[in-house]
Design a protein around this motif. Structure first.
Motif, PDB file in Angstrom:
ATOM      1  N   ASP A 184      33.623 -19.960  -7.514  1.00 57.24           N
ATOM      2  CA  ASP A 184      32.871 -20.343  -8.711  1.00 57.24           C
ATOM      3  C   ASP A 184      33.492 -21.580  -9.374  1.00 57.24           C
ATOM      4  N   PRO A 185      33.610 -22.681  -8.609  1.00 55.99           N
ATOM      5  CA  PRO A 185      34.297 -23.860  -9.153  1.00 55.99           C
ATOM      6  C   PRO A 185      33.596 -24.445 -10.384  1.00 55.99           C
ATOM      7  N   HIS A 186      32.255 -24.292 -10.439  1.00 58.20           N
ATOM      8  CA  HIS A 186      31.535 -24.900 -11.564  1.00 58.20           C
ATOM      9  C   HIS A 186      31.867 -24.247 -12.906  1.00 58.20           C
ATOM     10  N   SER A 187      32.243 -22.955 -12.876  1.00 61.32           N
ATOM     11  CA  SER A 187      32.599 -22.324 -14.147  1.00 61.32           C
ATOM     12  C   SER A 187      33.847 -22.998 -14.725  1.00 61.32           C
ATOM     13  N   ILE A 188      34.723 -23.485 -13.832  1.00 58.63           N
ATOM     14  CA  ILE A 188      35.934 -24.155 -14.306  1.00 58.63           C
ATOM     15  C   ILE A 188      35.604 -25.590 -14.724  1.00 58.63           C
ATOM     16  N   VAL A 189      34.753 -26.255 -13.921  1.00 60.25           N
ATOM     17  CA  VAL A 189      34.337 -27.616 -14.283  1.00 60.25           C
ATOM     18  C   VAL A 189      33.717 -27.594 -15.684  1.00 60.25           C
ATOM     19  N   GLU A 190      32.844 -26.611 -15.918  1.00 59.21           N
ATOM     20  CA  GLU A 190      32.196 -26.509 -17.225  1.00 59.21           C
ATOM     21  C   GLU A 190      33.247 -26.288 -18.327  1.00 59.21           C
ATOM     22  N   GLY A 191      34.213 -25.442 -18.034  1.00 58.47           N
ATOM     23  CA  GLY A 191      35.297 -25.191 -18.994  1.00 58.47           C
ATOM     24  C   GLY A 191      36.107 -26.445 -19.300  1.00 58.47           C
ATOM     25  N   VAL A 192      36.379 -27.245 -18.270  1.00 63.71           N
ATOM     26  CA  VAL A 192      37.157 -28.480 -18.459  1.00 63.71           C
ATOM     27  C   VAL A 192      36.384 -29.456 -19.336  1.00 63.71           C
ATOM     28  N   ILE A 193      35.084 -29.584 -19.076  1.00 71.19           N
ATOM     29  CA  ILE A 193      34.298 -30.566 -19.843  1.00 71.19           C
ATOM     30  C   ILE A 193      34.278 -30.157 -21.324  1.00 71.19           C
ATOM     31  N   ILE A 194      34.077 -28.865 -21.566  1.00 72.09           N
ATOM     32  CA  ILE A 194      34.045 -28.393 -22.961  1.00 72.09           C
ATOM     33  C   ILE A 194      35.402 -28.616 -23.636  1.00 72.09           C
ATOM     34  N   ALA A 195      36.468 -28.273 -22.932  1.00 74.43           N
ATOM     35  CA  ALA A 195      37.812 -28.451 -23.507  1.00 74.43           C
ATOM     36  C   ALA A 195      38.094 -29.927 -23.778  1.00 74.43           C
ATOM     37  N   SER A 196      37.695 -30.792 -22.845  1.00 70.41           N
ATOM     38  CA  SER A 196      37.937 -32.225 -23.008  1.00 70.41           C
ATOM     39  C   SER A 196      37.164 -32.762 -24.211  1.00 70.41           C
ATOM     40  N   LEU A 227      40.758 -25.293   1.346  1.00 74.40           N
ATOM     41  CA  LEU A 227      39.372 -24.968   1.006  1.00 74.40           C
ATOM     42  C   LEU A 227      39.134 -25.220  -0.483  1.00 74.40           C
ATOM     43  N   GLY A 228      40.116 -24.867  -1.281  1.00 71.52           N
ATOM     44  CA  GLY A 228      40.026 -25.087  -2.728  1.00 71.52           C
ATOM     45  C   GLY A 228      39.838 -26.565  -3.061  1.00 71.52           C
ATOM     46  N   VAL A 229      40.573 -27.428  -2.356  1.00 68.39           N
ATOM     47  CA  VAL A 229      40.435 -28.875  -2.573  1.00 68.39           C
ATOM     48  C   VAL A 229      39.002 -29.295  -2.276  1.00 68.39           C
ATOM     49  N   LYS A 230      38.487 -28.799  -1.146  1.00 66.58           N
ATOM     50  CA  LYS A 230      37.122 -29.176  -0.749  1.00 66.58           C
ATOM     51  C   LYS A 230      36.099 -28.692  -1.779  1.00 66.58           C
ATOM     52  N   ARG A 231      36.310 -27.451  -2.243  1.00 67.70           N
ATOM     53  CA  ARG A 231      35.360 -26.885  -3.213  1.00 67.70           C
ATOM     54  C   ARG A 231      35.398 -27.650  -4.533  1.00 67.70           C
ATOM     55  N   TRP A 232      36.607 -28.019  -4.957  1.00 68.08           N
ATOM     56  CA  TRP A 232      36.757 -28.788  -6.192  1.00 68.08           C
ATOM     57  C   TRP A 232      36.027 -30.120  -6.084  1.00 68.08           C
ATOM     58  N   ILE A 233      36.277 -30.825  -4.966  1.00 63.78           N
ATOM     59  CA  ILE A 233      35.690 -32.163  -4.799  1.00 63.78           C
ATOM     60  C   ILE A 233      34.167 -32.073  -4.789  1.00 63.78           C
ATOM     61  N   LYS A 234      33.647 -31.093  -4.032  1.00 61.68           N
ATOM     62  CA  LYS A 234      32.194 -30.921  -3.946  1.00 61.68           C
ATOM     63  C   LYS A 234      31.608 -30.611  -5.325  1.00 61.68           C
ATOM     64  N   ALA A 235      32.257 -29.709  -6.042  1.00 67.94           N
ATOM     65  CA  ALA A 235      31.738 -29.314  -7.360  1.00 67.94           C
ATOM     66  C   ALA A 235      31.742 -30.505  -8.318  1.00 67.94           C
ATOM     67  N   ILE A 236      32.793 -31.303  -8.254  1.00 66.34           N
ATOM     68  CA  ILE A 236      32.875 -32.469  -9.150  1.00 66.34           C
ATOM     69  C   ILE A 236      31.787 -33.488  -8.794  1.00 66.34           C
ATOM     70  N   GLU A 237      31.563 -33.701  -7.493  1.00 70.72           N
ATOM     71  CA  GLU A 237      30.493 -34.625  -7.068  1.00 70.72           C
ATOM     72  C   GLU A 237      29.138 -34.143  -7.581  1.00 70.72           C
ATOM     73  N   GLU A 238      28.913 -32.829  -7.431  1.00 71.14           N
ATOM     74  CA  GLU A 238      27.639 -32.269  -7.896  1.00 71.14           C
ATOM     75  C   GLU A 238      27.483 -32.423  -9.408  1.00 71.14           C
ATOM     76  N   ALA A 239      28.587 -32.202 -10.131  1.00 69.13           N
ATOM     77  CA  ALA A 239      28.537 -32.305 -11.594  1.00 69.13           C
ATOM     78  C   ALA A 239      28.223 -33.743 -12.023  1.00 69.13           C
ATOM     79  N   TYR A 240      28.798 -34.723 -11.309  1.00 70.10           N
ATOM     80  CA  TYR A 240      28.470 -36.131 -11.599  1.00 70.10           C
ATOM     81  C   TYR A 240      26.987 -36.379 -11.346  1.00 70.10           C
ATOM     82  N   ALA A 241      26.503 -35.897 -10.193  1.00 76.23           N
ATOM     83  CA  ALA A 241      25.107 -36.139  -9.813  1.00 76.23           C
ATOM     84  C   ALA A 241      24.127 -35.548 -10.833  1.00 76.23           C
TER      85      ALA A 241
END
Lengths: 159, 421
Positions: free
Chosen positions: B99-111, B129-143
């Protein structure tokens, strides 16, 4: 803002770990030449580059086999009775002790502690891939697969 | 306890849970939309009110940490600590992989709340695998316009990128993590100054653990009162407990803080794996002092564990059955700490090695009569004498096993073999 007088560009310095990863990919380990090249490219003294590289266990300054097998010998893997058995089994199967590389250069055996797979112990890593809930049978299949993969790769490079 | 619906792990097990489409369909990024319409101070106040405490081991109140960041519009940074390495712990890996996006969302709110426009993910080098998931989630969040310039037309900008560690437990300590991000040896810095004052590149920096940030969207969506209704008065919210060792069903279990240890072991993890009864429990990862069966009914929250002389730590519950050599358990953990000592402070660098030597000879039946005194003397020389908490952490397994299982140590020394063998 840099506190270290010799670092002209902190942003450049912050690329050091990434640069070391890229350099390590070329030869499988960080050669003295690679360390020197990284130092030149990032304007960081060679001694600093070596000091930083030697701090992190994933950076190697000695050659390793094509496949680096890291068996977890952490507490949880030990408790479920898998860690030692797995190391013994691989020692016998590959004919090397932890820290050694097989004569054909295919496998390096290492022991590490905690791969965050405690719930799926015993576990090991082969290069960047994680393998969990391991048994002797699973290890046999995996080693065979890796040998086939290495053979194909060699054939590809010959052609 | 059966009525508790998972919050942090609600998406784990859902097919393709790591993709943004699935996350959005399941209500993802609604908290971000809500947060961006609120004044940043109000967000900090909500997180403060929620009682959320850091899930990386120290349990420091998250809202306070946000409040320590300067209000002025200076350069600030947020770092996501994904350097999960505490033996016994595997919860952040689960969240990042599933669930990488739940963390991405948390980071954006905190920032947004602290006014940072640049954030970094620092991930353990082994988590490929975690690195790959992070990168993919961040790319998706940008898009999707959740990262980058003018996020969702709010005028707020944020860039987020992933940085791989390279195998060093100590980089989970926030100032060591910052040094590592700067491309240096991951040696902890002296505190104070705290990262909120002088952090990454000497600018104010907020460092949060993955699980901590994963709580943030839920707090924003449902409010501080809702969050406080979960857990105990001072240990609020849900917690992931990583159960491993001699249990029937090792794994991650999400329960409210304050859930009894017995419930986690017996109901969730299925109890002991065989006929052997429970001998010891490490309640919060390798750094936390061991407990014994008499502690089974303890509520798993920050305060209750301190009361019995241990710590909640990362919530990594290592269950140990009768028949296990506790000296070997201590030796193995010391092997870890001796290897992972960064070497900066002499008491930790030398002390952990000496402790390992003494424990090794006791295990091998070569212990000397005064070795137990020696273990205590060396431990006293380390405890409280290091820059970071690792020195204290390293002596915990030794002192707690000595406290509860001294007879086993003595047997090893007197009879030159293990009582449990």
């Amino acid at each position: 803002m840099a506190t270290d007088a010799y670092v002209l560009d902190p942003a450049k310095r912050s690329r050091l770990l990434t640069a070391l990863y890229i350099a390590q990919e070329q030869e499988g380990y960080l050669t003295p030449e690679a360390l020197k090249r990284v130092a030149e490219r990032l304007d960081v003294p060679e001694a600093e580059v070596y000091s930083t590289a030697s701090f992190y266990t994933l950076f190697r300054t000695e050659p390793v086999g094509q496949y680096v097998i890291q068996v977890c010998t952490g507490l949880s893997c030990y408790l479920v009775g898998g860690a030692e058995r797995l190391v013994d089994y691989l020692e016998q199967k590959l004919g090397v002790k932890p820290g050694e590389t097989t004569p054909d250069g295919l496998f390096t055996l290492q022991t590490v502690q905690c791969l965050a797979s405690c719930g799926t112990a015993p576990a090991m890593r082969v290069n960047d891939e994680l393998y969990e809930n391991l048994t002797a049978e699973k290890v046999d299949v995996l080693i065979d697969q890796l040998k086939v993969r290495a053979e194909r790769w060699a054939a590809l490079n010959r052609s | 306890m059966g009525s508790f619906e998972p919050i942090l792990t609600r998406n784990v097990g859902v097919p393709n849970s790591e993709h943004i489409a699935v996350y959005l369909k399941r209500g993802g990024y609604t908290a971000l939309r809500k947060a961006l319409k609120m004044p940043p101070d109000e967000l900090t106040a909500i997180v403060k009110d929620s009682g959320l405490r850091g899930r990386g081991g120290a349990g420091f109140p998250a809202g306070l940490k946000w409040g320590f960041m300067p209000k002025e519009p200076v350069t600030k940074y947020v770092c996501v600590n994904t350097d999960e390495g505490e033996p016994g712990t595997f919860k952040d890996r689960l969240l990042v992989e599933h669930d990488p996006h739940s963390i991405v969302e948390g980071v954006i709110i905190a920032s947004y709340a602290v006014g940072a426009h640049r954030a970094f993910v620092y991930i353990r080098g082994e988590f490929f695998l975690g690195v790959k998931r992070w990168i993919k989630a961040i790319e998706e969040a940008y898009a999707h316009g959740f990262l980058g310039k003018d996020i969702l037309d709010s005028g707020f900008d944020l860039d987020l990128s992933v940085h791989r560690g390279a195998g060093a437990y100590i980089c989970g300590e926030e100032t060591a993590l910052i040094n590592s991000l700067e491309g240096k040896r991951g040696e902890p810095r002296m505190k104070p100054p705290y990262p909120a004052q002088i952090g990454l590149w000497n600018e104010p920096t907020l460092v949060h653990n993955v699980e901590t940030l994963a709580n943030v969207p839920h707090i924003v969506n449902n409010g501080a009162d809702w969050y406080r209704s979960i857990g105990t008065e001072r240990s609020t919210g849900p917690k992931l407990f990583c159960v491993s060792g001699h249990v029937r069903r090792p794994g991650n279990y999400e329960v409210p803080l304050g859930t009894p240890l017995r419930t986690i072991i017996e109901e969730h993890a299925g109890g002991m794996r065989g006929d052997r009864p429970l001998k010891a429990v490490i309640p919060g990862g390798a750094s936390t002092p061991m407990l014994t069966p008499e502690h089974l009914d303890i509520p798993m929250d920050f305060e209750s564990l301190v009361e019995v002389g241990s710590m909640l730590g990362t919530g990594a519950v290592v269950v140990i059955e009768e028949g296990t050599c506790m000296v070997e358990v201590a030796r193995r953990l010391m092997d870890f700490f001796a290897h992972e000592s960064c070497g900066q402070c002499t008491p930790c660098r030398m002390g952990t090695r000496r402790l390992k030597e003494v424990l090794t000879r006791i295990v091998k039946g070569k212990g000397k009569p005064d070795d137990l005194d020696l273990l205590e003397t060396i431990s006293a020389g380390i405890f409280g004498h290091t820059l970071c908490p690792m020195g204290d952490a390293a002596v915990n397994p030794v002192l707690s096993s000595l406290k509860h299982f001294r007879d086993e140590y003595e047997h090893h020394i007197q009879y030159k073999r293990c009582k449990e063998a």
